[in-house]
Design a protein around this motif. Structure first.
Motif, short mmCIF file in Angstrom:
data_model
loop_
_atom_site.label_atom_id
_atom_site.label_comp_id
_atom_site.label_asym_id
_atom_site.label_seq_id
_atom_site.Cartn_x
_atom_site.Cartn_y
_atom_site.Cartn_z
N THR A 1 12.86 -3.52 -1.82
CA THR A 1 11.70 -2.65 -1.65
C THR A 1 11.48 -2.33 -0.18
O THR A 1 11.32 -1.16 0.21
CB THR A 1 10.44 -3.30 -2.24
N SER A 2 11.49 -3.35 0.66
CA SER A 2 11.24 -3.14 2.09
C SER A 2 12.35 -2.33 2.74
O SER A 2 12.08 -1.43 3.54
CB SER A 2 11.09 -4.49 2.80
N ALA B 1 0.84 -1.21 0.00
CA ALA B 1 0.00 0.00 0.00
C ALA B 1 0.87 1.25 0.00
O ALA B 1 0.56 2.25 -0.69
CB ALA B 1 -0.93 -0.01 1.21
N LEU B 2 1.97 1.22 0.75
CA LEU B 2 2.88 2.37 0.79
C LEU B 2 3.55 2.56 -0.56
O LEU B 2 3.67 3.69 -1.06
CB LEU B 2 3.93 2.16 1.89
N ARG B 3 3.98 1.47 -1.16
CA ARG B 3 4.62 1.54 -2.47
C ARG B 3 3.66 2.08 -3.53
O ARG B 3 4.05 2.86 -4.41
CB ARG B 3 5.11 0.15 -2.86
N LYS B 4 2.40 1.66 -3.44
CA LYS B 4 1.41 2.12 -4.41
C LYS B 4 1.11 3.61 -4.22
O LYS B 4 0.92 4.34 -5.20
CB LYS B 4 0.12 1.30 -4.24
N ALA B 5 1.11 4.07 -2.97
CA ALA B 5 0.83 5.48 -2.70
C ALA B 5 1.98 6.37 -3.14
O ALA B 5 1.76 7.51 -3.58
CB ALA B 5 0.55 5.68 -1.21
N TYR B 6 3.21 5.86 -3.03
CA TYR B 6 4.39 6.65 -3.39
C TYR B 6 5.25 5.86 -4.38
O TYR B 6 6.32 5.33 -4.01
CB TYR B 6 5.19 7.01 -2.14
N PRO B 7 4.84 5.75 -5.61
CA PRO B 7 5.54 4.89 -6.58
C PRO B 7 6.94 5.35 -6.93
O PRO B 7 7.72 4.57 -7.49
CB PRO B 7 4.62 4.93 -7.81
N LEU B 8 7.30 6.58 -6.61
CA LEU B 8 8.64 7.07 -6.94
C LEU B 8 9.69 6.62 -5.93
O LEU B 8 10.89 6.84 -6.15
CB LEU B 8 8.63 8.60 -7.01
N LEU B 9 9.28 5.99 -4.85
CA LEU B 9 10.23 5.58 -3.81
C LEU B 9 10.97 4.30 -4.18
O LEU B 9 12.16 4.16 -3.90
CB LEU B 9 9.51 5.39 -2.47
N VAL C 1 14.71 0.41 -7.38
CA VAL C 1 15.78 -0.53 -7.68
C VAL C 1 15.46 -1.38 -8.90
O VAL C 1 16.28 -1.51 -9.81
CB VAL C 1 16.06 -1.44 -6.45
N ASP C 2 14.27 -1.96 -8.92
CA ASP C 2 13.85 -2.78 -10.06
C ASP C 2 13.39 -1.85 -11.19
O ASP C 2 12.33 -1.24 -11.12
CB ASP C 2 12.71 -3.71 -9.62
N GLN C 3 14.18 -1.78 -12.25
CA GLN C 3 13.87 -0.86 -13.33
C GLN C 3 12.53 -1.16 -14.00
O GLN C 3 11.85 -0.26 -14.48
CB GLN C 3 14.99 -0.88 -14.38
N SER C 4 12.14 -2.43 -14.01
CA SER C 4 10.88 -2.80 -14.66
C SER C 4 9.67 -2.31 -13.88
O SER C 4 8.57 -2.24 -14.43
CB SER C 4 10.80 -4.32 -14.83
N ARG C 5 9.86 -1.95 -12.61
CA ARG C 5 8.73 -1.49 -11.80
C ARG C 5 8.72 0.03 -11.65
O ARG C 5 7.85 0.58 -10.99
CB ARG C 5 8.77 -2.13 -10.41
N ARG C 6 9.68 0.71 -12.24
CA ARG C 6 9.70 2.16 -12.15
C ARG C 6 8.55 2.75 -12.96
O ARG C 6 8.22 2.26 -14.05
CB ARG C 6 11.02 2.72 -12.67
#
Length: 355
Positions: free
Chosen positions: A123-124, A79-87, A90-95
């Motif tokens: 990520t964590s 949920a945190l990653r989804k709210a702040y996708p720019l954080l 590391v994984d270029q495919s998920r940028r």
């Protein structure tokens, strides 16, 4: 089970009910969830955090586990990653391919619970560091580094665990904590501090186990007070060390004529919270000792013969325990060494003169 028993594990990526079903099937008897202590189970006692907005890390049903423990406001890593996708970069495919709109209405995080090793460590590690640096507002521009940082509660400090691989041991949550601590210190120049470290070998976990054993004894109608606990395990650095640490704690408490759980263990690290943790006002401690029994069917010398003395039990002096626990080599020496759990149970019955 006619004798009070708890099944204590540093695993925390499942529900107590699921672990109880697993044990019931493996042992061919009924194990209730009340007899299972996962690494995070004592967190139900940390009520001062139950109303705070807590970021939870790990795998499995972390959100459900947190709710079952009494936490009311939980934010998952996803949920945190989804709210702040720019954080998470590391994984270029998920940028993100395009600049996302600014996030609004996301709650301020007030603490972090580390249930166990996550699947995507990068990520964590990134998001937890972001939350700690920003005092719970990772979407805001960082003006200064907040210190002391937000409360961090960590479960399961095992550096390694035994699996089917031929290589000795696999990375555990303790390895993830080691990474987090060193990244935080490298970035800030300061030590990462824990509000609590839960799970073996923490004394608060063994105190909780004692409490559940006493509850079972009462329900079964035991009249005589329980004087001795027997802790069976395969890992000298967590099982044996924790049992011996708790044994020292009990002796210290009785020598000073205070209840166990009130006096802080001299061996425990600063984040341990025994003096906060009240189980019941009428739960006085009759237990005088906790005897450690090491089995040779896991981390310790798998498929090897039983060593001849406890001196052989002391592993090489590389401390695999957590940073915040003082290393005492004598606490690695088990009270008894047997081949397997069945032998350990028979030993306890013999010591207690039970047929």
């Amino acid at each position: 089970l006619r004798v009070p028993v708890v099944f204590l594990t540093n695993a925390g990526n499942c529900l107590r009910s699921a672990k109880a079903r697993e044990l019931s099937q493996a042992l061919g008897l009924q194990v209730s969830p009340e007899q299972v202590i996962l690494s995070h189970s004592p967190l139900r006692l940390f009520s001062q955090f139950h109303q705070k907005c807590m970021l939870v890390a790990g795998q499995g049903p972390v959100e459900e586990n947190a709710m079952n423990l009494g936490f009311k406001h939980v934010v998952t890593m996803e949920a945190l990653r989804k709210a702040y996708p720019l954080l998470d970069m590391v994984d270029q495919s998920r940028r993100p391919k395009e600049l996302p709109p600014p996030t609004t209405g996301f709650p301020t995080i007030e603490g972090v619970i580390l249930f166990g090793e996550p699947v995507r460590w990068e990520t964590s590690l990134q998001l937890i560091i972001d939350v700690l640096l920003s005092n719970g507002n990772p979407g805001a521009e960082l003006q200064h580094i907040a210190y002391p940082h937000l409360p961090v509660l960590a479960c399961n400090m095992d550096l390694l665990w035994m699996a089917e691989a031929k290589m000795p041991s696999r990375f555990g949550h303790g390895t993830f904590l080691l990474c987090l601590e060193n990244i935080y210190k490298k970035v800030t120049g300061r030590e990462l501090k824990y509000e609590a470290l839960i799970g073996k070998p923490s004394t608060v976990t063994y105190r909780y186990a004692e409490y559940l054993i006493k509850e079972q004894a009462e329900k079964q109608g035991w009249k005589s007070p329980i004087r001795r606990l027997y802790a069976v395990g395969d890992n000298p650095m967590s099982d044996v060390y924790g049992a011996n640490l708790y044994n020292s704690y009990l002796r210290s408490a009785h020598q000073n004529q205070v209840q166990a759980g009130v006096k802080r263990s001299p061996q425990a690290a600063s984040p341990q919270t025994e003096d906060r943790f009240e189980l019941r006002k009428d739960c006085s401690s009759s237990v005088e000792s906790c005897e450690s029994i090491l089995v040779c069917t896991g981390v310790y010398r798998q498929n090897a013969d039983v060593p001849g003395s406890t001196e052989d039990c002391t592993m090489e002096m590389v401390f695999h325990g957590h940073r915040d626990f003082c290393f005492d080599p004598s606490l690695l020496e088990a009270s008894y060494i047997v081949q397997d759990v069945n032998d350990a149970v028979e030993l306890a019955f013999k010591k207690e003169n039970w047929s």
